[in-house]
Design a protein around this motif. Structure first.
Motif, short mmCIF file in Angstrom:
data_model
loop_
_atom_site.label_atom_id
_atom_site.label_comp_id
_atom_site.label_asym_id
_atom_site.label_seq_id
_atom_site.Cartn_x
_atom_site.Cartn_y
_atom_site.Cartn_z
N GLU A 72 -1.52 -3.38 -4.39
CA GLU A 72 -2.26 -2.94 -3.20
C GLU A 72 -2.43 -4.09 -2.21
O GLU A 72 -2.30 -3.91 -1.00
CB GLU A 72 -3.64 -2.41 -3.61
CG GLU A 72 -4.48 -1.97 -2.42
CD GLU A 72 -5.94 -1.70 -2.75
OE1 GLU A 72 -6.75 -1.71 -1.81
OE2 GLU A 72 -6.27 -1.49 -3.93
N SER A 129 -11.82 -2.37 0.78
CA SER A 129 -11.26 -3.07 -0.37
C SER A 129 -10.98 -4.54 -0.05
O SER A 129 -10.91 -4.93 1.11
CB SER A 129 -9.96 -2.39 -0.81
OG SER A 129 -8.96 -2.60 0.17
N TYR A 130 -10.81 -5.33 -1.11
CA TYR A 130 -10.44 -6.73 -0.94
C TYR A 130 -9.19 -6.87 -0.07
O TYR A 130 -9.14 -7.69 0.85
CB TYR A 130 -10.12 -7.40 -2.30
CG TYR A 130 -11.30 -7.76 -3.13
CD1 TYR A 130 -12.00 -8.92 -2.89
CD2 TYR A 130 -11.70 -6.95 -4.19
CE1 TYR A 130 -13.09 -9.28 -3.68
CE2 TYR A 130 -12.77 -7.30 -5.00
CZ TYR A 130 -13.47 -8.46 -4.72
OH TYR A 130 -14.54 -8.81 -5.51
N TYR A 133 -9.15 7.27 2.55
CA TYR A 133 -9.96 6.15 2.08
C TYR A 133 -11.27 6.65 1.46
O TYR A 133 -11.71 6.16 0.43
CB TYR A 133 -10.26 5.17 3.22
CG TYR A 133 -11.17 4.05 2.79
CD1 TYR A 133 -10.68 3.00 2.02
CD2 TYR A 133 -12.52 4.06 3.11
CE1 TYR A 133 -11.51 1.99 1.58
CE2 TYR A 133 -13.36 3.05 2.68
CZ TYR A 133 -12.85 2.02 1.92
OH TYR A 133 -13.68 1.01 1.49
#
Length: 164
Positions: free
Chosen positions: A3, A49-50, A93
């Protein structure tokens, strides 16, 4: 890591290639304007997210570096950072089913309005386009290296404190 690599390829490398290739065309003309898209996730953590957050922070860095390097050619480099916007990507998302887009759009807008600090307004794609249009206009002829945040005041509040 898969990802992370995908986010970097799309969100960061895509912007880097855009700046690089637009600059190649603009440098001989000694003028131009490059506008990229970051996100409020590029300003602080905890909204995505990261991978997405890191890539959007990096887009702001590329914007500033692009402005520093291309200013001598009369080229301005800026970016726009929107907050939540009702798009199919946002639906995915938030884990929303994308079968009934109009219904999900209303649901997503209601969620975004709930967390927005600017009441009685709903962020639309048109608003982001208007922000980019401003950055591309003569009115912004001396604006370069700027991250124009279009978030209805979301990023000016410490949400953990719950004061506003």
């Amino acid at each position: 890591m898969k990802e992370f690599q995908r986010a970097m390829n799309v969100n960061l490398k895509g912007v880097m290639h855009g700046i690089k290739h637009a600059g190649r065309v603009m440098i001989p003309n000694q003028k131009g304007c490059i506008i990229s898209t970051s996100s409020i996730a590029g300003i602080f953590g905890g909204t995505a997210s990261y991978s997405y957050t890191a890539s959007k922070h990096a887009v702001i860095g590329l914007t500033k570096q692009g402005a520093a390097e291309m200013g001598k050619y009369g080229i301005r480099v800026n970016c726009v950072s929107p907050s939540g916007l009702a798009t199919v990507l946002a639906f995915q998302y938030f884990g929303m089913n994308t079968t009934n887009v109009e219904e999900k759009k209303v649901e997503c807008e209601e969620f975004c309005n709930k967390i927005s600090k600017l009441k009685n307004h709903t962020l639309k794609a048109h608003d982001i386009a208007e922000a980019a249009l401003y950055l591309a206009s003569e009115e912004a002829k001396f604006v370069s290296g700027h991250n124009l945040v279009v978030d209805g005041g979301f990023t000016v509040v410490n949400h953990d404190r719950g004061l506003y």
